[in-house]
Design an enzyme around this catalytic site. Structure first.
Site, PDB file in Angstrom:
ATOM      1  N   TYR A   1     -15.979   2.353  10.268  1.00 37.19           N
ATOM      2  CA  TYR A   1     -14.520   2.362  10.098  1.00 37.19           C
ATOM      3  C   TYR A   1     -13.842   2.799  11.405  1.00 37.19           C
ATOM      4  O   TYR A   1     -12.904   2.154  11.882  1.00 37.19           O
ATOM      5  CB  TYR A   1     -14.131   3.287   8.937  1.00 37.19           C
ATOM      6  CG  TYR A   1     -12.641   3.355   8.731  1.00 37.19           C
ATOM      7  CD1 TYR A   1     -11.927   2.233   8.318  1.00 37.19           C
ATOM      8  CD2 TYR A   1     -11.929   4.517   9.002  1.00 37.19           C
ATOM      9  CE1 TYR A   1     -10.554   2.274   8.162  1.00 37.19           C
ATOM     10  CE2 TYR A   1     -10.551   4.574   8.847  1.00 37.19           C
ATOM     11  CZ  TYR A   1      -9.870   3.454   8.423  1.00 37.19           C
ATOM     12  OH  TYR A   1      -8.510   3.498   8.280  1.00 37.19           O
TER      13      TYR A   1
ATOM     14  N   LEU B   1       0.090  -2.574   9.018  1.00 40.87           N
ATOM     15  CA  LEU B   1      -0.569  -1.479   8.305  1.00 40.87           C
ATOM     16  C   LEU B   1      -1.727  -1.974   7.450  1.00 40.87           C
ATOM     17  O   LEU B   1      -2.464  -1.170   6.873  1.00 40.87           O
ATOM     18  CB  LEU B   1       0.435  -0.759   7.382  1.00 40.87           C
ATOM     19  CG  LEU B   1       1.743  -0.259   8.001  1.00 40.87           C
ATOM     20  CD1 LEU B   1       2.600   0.432   6.948  1.00 40.87           C
ATOM     21  CD2 LEU B   1       1.479   0.717   9.125  1.00 40.87           C
TER      22      LEU B   1
ATOM     23  N   GLY C   1      -3.609  -2.468  -2.152  1.00 39.91           N
ATOM     24  CA  GLY C   1      -2.172  -2.425  -2.438  1.00 39.91           C
ATOM     25  C   GLY C   1      -1.970  -2.746  -3.917  1.00 39.91           C
ATOM     26  O   GLY C   1      -2.878  -3.221  -4.591  1.00 39.91           O
TER      27      GLY C   1
ATOM     28  N   GLY D   1       0.819  -1.215   0.000  1.00 41.48           N
ATOM     29  CA  GLY D   1       0.000   0.000   0.000  1.00 41.48           C
ATOM     30  C   GLY D   1       0.850   1.261   0.000  1.00 41.48           C
ATOM     31  O   GLY D   1       2.075   1.201  -0.107  1.00 41.48           O
ATOM     32  N   PHE D   2       0.182   2.378   0.129  1.00 37.23           N
ATOM     33  CA  PHE D   2       0.857   3.674   0.031  1.00 37.23           C
ATOM     34  C   PHE D   2       1.904   3.854   1.140  1.00 37.23           C
ATOM     35  O   PHE D   2       3.100   4.010   0.872  1.00 37.23           O
ATOM     36  CB  PHE D   2      -0.214   4.783   0.065  1.00 37.23           C
ATOM     37  CG  PHE D   2       0.316   6.154   0.331  1.00 37.23           C
ATOM     38  CD1 PHE D   2       1.357   6.676  -0.422  1.00 37.23           C
ATOM     39  CD2 PHE D   2      -0.226   6.934   1.345  1.00 37.23           C
ATOM     40  CE1 PHE D   2       1.851   7.955  -0.179  1.00 37.23           C
ATOM     41  CE2 PHE D   2       0.262   8.211   1.599  1.00 37.23           C
ATOM     42  CZ  PHE D   2       1.308   8.715   0.841  1.00 37.23           C
ATOM     43  N   ILE D   3       1.484   3.788   2.401  1.00 39.62           N
ATOM     44  CA  ILE D   3       2.446   4.000   3.490  1.00 39.62           C
ATOM     45  C   ILE D   3       3.397   2.811   3.595  1.00 39.62           C
ATOM     46  O   ILE D   3       4.604   2.956   3.753  1.00 39.62           O
ATOM     47  CB  ILE D   3       1.721   4.241   4.842  1.00 39.62           C
ATOM     48  CG1 ILE D   3       0.767   5.445   4.720  1.00 39.62           C
ATOM     49  CG2 ILE D   3       2.720   4.461   5.971  1.00 39.62           C
ATOM     50  CD1 ILE D   3      -0.114   5.679   5.941  1.00 39.62           C
TER      51      ILE D   3
ATOM     52  N   ALA E   1      -1.123   0.383  13.100  1.00 41.45           N
ATOM     53  CA  ALA E   1      -1.557   1.635  12.472  1.00 41.45           C
ATOM     54  C   ALA E   1      -3.039   1.839  12.760  1.00 41.45           C
ATOM     55  O   ALA E   1      -3.882   1.035  12.356  1.00 41.45           O
ATOM     56  CB  ALA E   1      -1.326   1.576  10.966  1.00 41.45           C
TER      57      ALA E   1
END
Ligand code: UDP
Length: 334
Positions: free
Chosen positions: A151, A76, A36, A10-12, A117
């Site tokens: 969420y 994450l 991802g 994924g991004f982070i 996270a």
């Protein structure tokens, strides 16, 4: 060290993987590629100490195999975002709660330290009107009929589980609540998933289309560059005082969404109009947005030497440069 990063595609996660690999560590990523991107994995294969497994965090066997062989986990992997939970509740809630429980249980069993996270969404409707959001503040989650709060609840449940495993099974765990993380998105798929406000505004401004501000634009957000997030989480994992604690991981880059639209206009030299659109038109009826979401950074700053490096202008300039680079390469390819 031998690190496992769940959600590493994924991004982070992919930025964190590159950072740790650059430091000479071994990195194994576990990702089901739901959001991802295989392109992120491909980019990491040039490092000798990199491995990846395509698997879901709800898959006990896959998670166990990965955790049994690592020294630390950065957890994450999650079904991220309010939009996703509104459209795919079962997937989001089971991934975030059952998947995280798998990771925590197995990490406790194998005595492996975990970074979890979490999200600033956990604060719910608490606005921090007069003050910034601080870790010990009460959280105010809306009615269960309003799906967006699922969420926040799922991430809050992750935090409760982490704390319970820490207290009852001696799991070493550090929890970070991320605030609007931004930065270079390295894969094409994630660029296309342009739900996030900064890339959307830049795209609209560059095309001369109206910049579409949801609500009246008075809502405040603090944007944090992914590089600063990585410095924060890796430092937190290295100090014993952080174990069992929750930290805001954010910045002081607070801006209203209307001002953000103005800044984007300015930086791109665009003549786009700024248009406001009621939330219901975007998310359907019963949607609730958060008026102010900015972190109190006292706790993290008293635990590690944390000073975010990227201000709003740098963040926007980098995003514009990235946009121009992408357009340039698309043109060249065409
Ligand atoms: N937003 C907006 N226009 C867009 C996308 C988002 O005005 O095209 C608003 C959104 O309603 C929120 C803020 O910008 O108030 C930040 O949105 P984002 O999805 O980036 O992150 P969030 O804070 O909602 O997690």
């Amino acid at each position: 060290m031998n690190y496992l990063i769940t959600g590493g595609a994924g991004f982070i996660g992919s930025h964190l993987a590159a950072y740790l690999l650059e430091q000479g560590h071994q990195v194994h990523i576990l990702d089901n590629l739901s959001t991802g991107d295989p392109e992120n994995i491909r980019k990491l294969t040039r490092y000798q100490h990199f491995r990846s497994t395509v698997a879901d965090i709800r898959d006990v066997e896959a998670v166990e195999q990965a955790i049994a062989r690592c020294d630390q986990v950065y957890h994450l992997a999650a079904s991220v975002g309010v939009k996703k939970v509104m459209e795919q509740g079962v997937e989001t809630l089971t991934t975030n709660v059952l998947g995280t429980e798998n990771v925590l249980r197995l990490a406790a069993h194998y005595r492996v330290k975990v970074f979890l996270a979490s999200s600033s969404e956990v604060y719910g409707k608490v606005q921090g009107e007069d003050s910034l959001l601080s870790e010990a503040d009460d959280c105010l989650i809306g009615a269960t009929s309003k799906k967006r709060w699922g969420y926040a609840c799922s991430k809050a449940m992750d935090e409760f589980l982490a704390k319970a495993y820490q207290e009852e099974q001696n799991l070493d765990v550090v929890i970070g609540r991320f605030f609007n993380v931004v930065g270079a998105v390295t894969s094409a798929n994630q660029k296309n998933d342009n739900g996030k406000v900064i890339p959307r505004f830049i795209d609209q401004a560059m095309k001369g289309e109206p910049i579409r501000v949801y609500g009246d634009g008075s809502q405040l957000r603090s944007f944090t560059h992914v590089t600063d997030v990585i410095q924060a989480v890796t430092a937190l994992m290295n100090v014993p005082e952080a174990v069992g604690e929750v930290f805001n991981v954010g910045s002081e880059n607070e801006v209203s969404i209307r001002d953000l639209a103005e800044k984007v206009k300015q930086i791109t030299g665009s003549s786009s109009q700024i248009q406001t659109i009621p939330f219901e038109q975007i998310y359907g009826s019963g949607f609730e947005d958060i008026g102010r979401r900015s972190p109190d950074l006292t706790k993290i700053k008293s635990t590690i030497p944390y000073k975010p490096q990227f201000d709003m202008d740098q963040i926007l300039q980098e995003a514009v440069n990235e946009y121009l680079r992408d357009k340039g390469s698309t043109k060249a390819a065409g």
